[in-house]
Design an enzyme around this catalytic site. Structure first.
Site, PDB file in Angstrom:
ATOM      1  N   ALA A 113       0.552  -1.090   0.282  1.00 45.15           N
ATOM      2  CA  ALA A 113       0.416   0.220  -0.355  1.00 45.15           C
ATOM      3  C   ALA A 113       0.674   1.086  -0.573  1.00 45.15           C
ATOM      4  O   ALA A 113       0.389   2.216   0.980  1.00 45.15           O
ATOM      5  CB  ALA A 113      -0.806   0.040   1.049  1.00 45.15           C
ATOM      6  N   ILE A 128      -2.083   1.011  -6.880  1.00 43.85           N
ATOM      7  CA  ILE A 128      -3.193   0.466  -6.312  1.00 43.85           C
ATOM      8  C   ILE A 128      -3.395   0.113  -4.516  1.00 43.85           C
ATOM      9  O   ILE A 128      -4.432   0.392  -4.261  1.00 43.85           O
ATOM     10  CB  ILE A 128      -3.771  -0.429  -6.667  1.00 43.85           C
ATOM     11  CG1 ILE A 128      -3.740  -2.298  -6.935  1.00 43.85           C
ATOM     12  CG2 ILE A 128      -4.161  -0.255  -8.739  1.00 43.85           C
ATOM     13  CD1 ILE A 128      -3.964  -3.199  -7.113  1.00 43.85           C
ATOM     14  N   TYR A 155       5.225 -15.250 -12.428  1.00 44.49           N
ATOM     15  CA  TYR A 155       4.181 -14.056 -12.411  1.00 44.49           C
ATOM     16  C   TYR A 155       3.114 -14.908 -12.568  1.00 44.49           C
ATOM     17  O   TYR A 155       1.990 -14.505 -12.441  1.00 44.49           O
ATOM     18  CB  TYR A 155       4.728 -12.665 -12.847  1.00 44.49           C
ATOM     19  CG  TYR A 155       3.687 -12.037 -12.618  1.00 44.49           C
ATOM     20  CD1 TYR A 155       4.043 -11.673 -11.603  1.00 44.49           C
ATOM     21  CD2 TYR A 155       2.716 -11.737 -13.848  1.00 44.49           C
ATOM     22  CE1 TYR A 155       2.484 -10.514 -11.254  1.00 44.49           C
ATOM     23  CE2 TYR A 155       1.875 -10.676 -13.517  1.00 44.49           C
ATOM     24  CZ  TYR A 155       1.419  -9.850 -12.180  1.00 44.49           C
ATOM     25  OH  TYR A 155       0.438  -9.335 -11.866  1.00 44.49           O
TER      26      TYR A 155
END
Length: 296
Positions: A27, A31, A172
């Site tokens: 955070a 986003i 990924y």
């Protein structure tokens, strides 16, 4: 009396209404930071978690919210973070596992694990389990940030956690599929006890996400023409905010996968319970959870 209700019928997991305590990892930017700002604006008690102490404080400070730092490439950091959260944030209504990335080289962490797997899957797997008792008491929700890349993930019960030949994109994609399988596993195991879980795809978002790689994604994420094609962090955070602010069973279905606040098409492997179970057990072994732990 403020009371939670939980029914695991595949459709209904009512969360506690009103103000919630929402812990968001990853955070300090992108986003995660955008979601922290919006959820705080909506009156929720947000806890910001990031890797950089400076960037994390820069997000948390203006919001007046609590913040913690942890490097998910170190499992001891994850254990310390869980201990700090248990001590300082005894009530968690929503845990958002948002930290992650794509990396240019195959590197082992100090724990001897491939970095992509540890940061994107194993660390949030461990953190969730270390907080699990409190999450179950609260009838909490776990929100996992996945990706459309999960569609090209090729995990199987025989090839788990970096058993396949390595490339940045392959690693990924496999971890993003693992995020979906973890979401399914949480719902199957702990849905009957009141826990809700969901995963979402934020879309291509103009952030620093691929700054550590020389793949084609770096061009897309770091150049002006590429970023013009992408969503803003605020737009990418919309589904995260919707899940954290909403209620499972009323607004979304536990165990589901979402994009743009609507059910998204998940790869068929994400519904493979045998694969989910195999990944769960292998992950528990790798992060050192004992057989008697709820992960078992």
């Amino acid at each position: 009396m403020d009371q939670d209700t939980h029914e695991h019928d595949g459709e209904r997991h009512e969360q506690r209404p009103g103000r919630r305590t929402v812990v968001i990892t990853g955070a300090s930017d992108g986003i995660g930071a955008a979601a922290a700002r919006e959820l705080t604006r909506r009156g929720h008690d947000v806890v910001v978690v990031g890797r950089s102490s400076e960037k994390t404080a820069a997000v948390a400070g203006p919001l007046g919210v609590r913040h913690f730092t942890a490097d998910f490439a170190r499992l001891d950091d994850v254990r310390r973070l869980a201990a700090d959260l248990r001590e300082s944030v005894p009530r968690i209504d929503v845990l958002v596992n948002n930290a992650g990335g794509i990396f240019d080289r195959r590197e082992l962490t100090p724990d001897g694990l491939e970095r992509t797997w540890q940061v994107n899957h194993l660390a949030p797997f461990l953190l969730t389990h270390l907080l699990l008792d409190g999450l179950l008491v609260r009838g909490a929700a776990v929100v996992n940030t996945s990706s459309v890349a999960a569609r090209i993930g090729r995990l199987s019960p025989e090839t788990l956690v970096d058993d396949r030949p390595w490339s940045p994109q392959r690693a990924y994609a496999d971890t993003k599929l693992a995020n979906l399988l973890f979401t399914r596993g949480l719902d199957r195991r702990y849905g009957p006890h009141g826990l809700s879980a969901a995963a979402f795809h934020p879309g291509g978002v103009a952030t620093n996400f691929a700054s550590g790689t020389s793949t084609a994604l770096r061009f897309l994420y770091s150049t002006r023409p590429g970023r013009r094609l992408m969503r803003t962090p605020e737009q990418g955070a919309e589904t995260l905010v919707w899940l954290a602010d909403g209620a499972a069973g009323r607004d979304w279905r536990s165990g589901g996968y979402y994009e743009k606040r609507k059910p998204a098409r998940a790869p068929s492997r994400a519904a493979d319970d045998a694969l989910a179970d195999a990944l769960w057990q292998r992950s528990a072994e790798l992060v050192g959870l004992t057989p008697g732990h709820p992960a078992g």
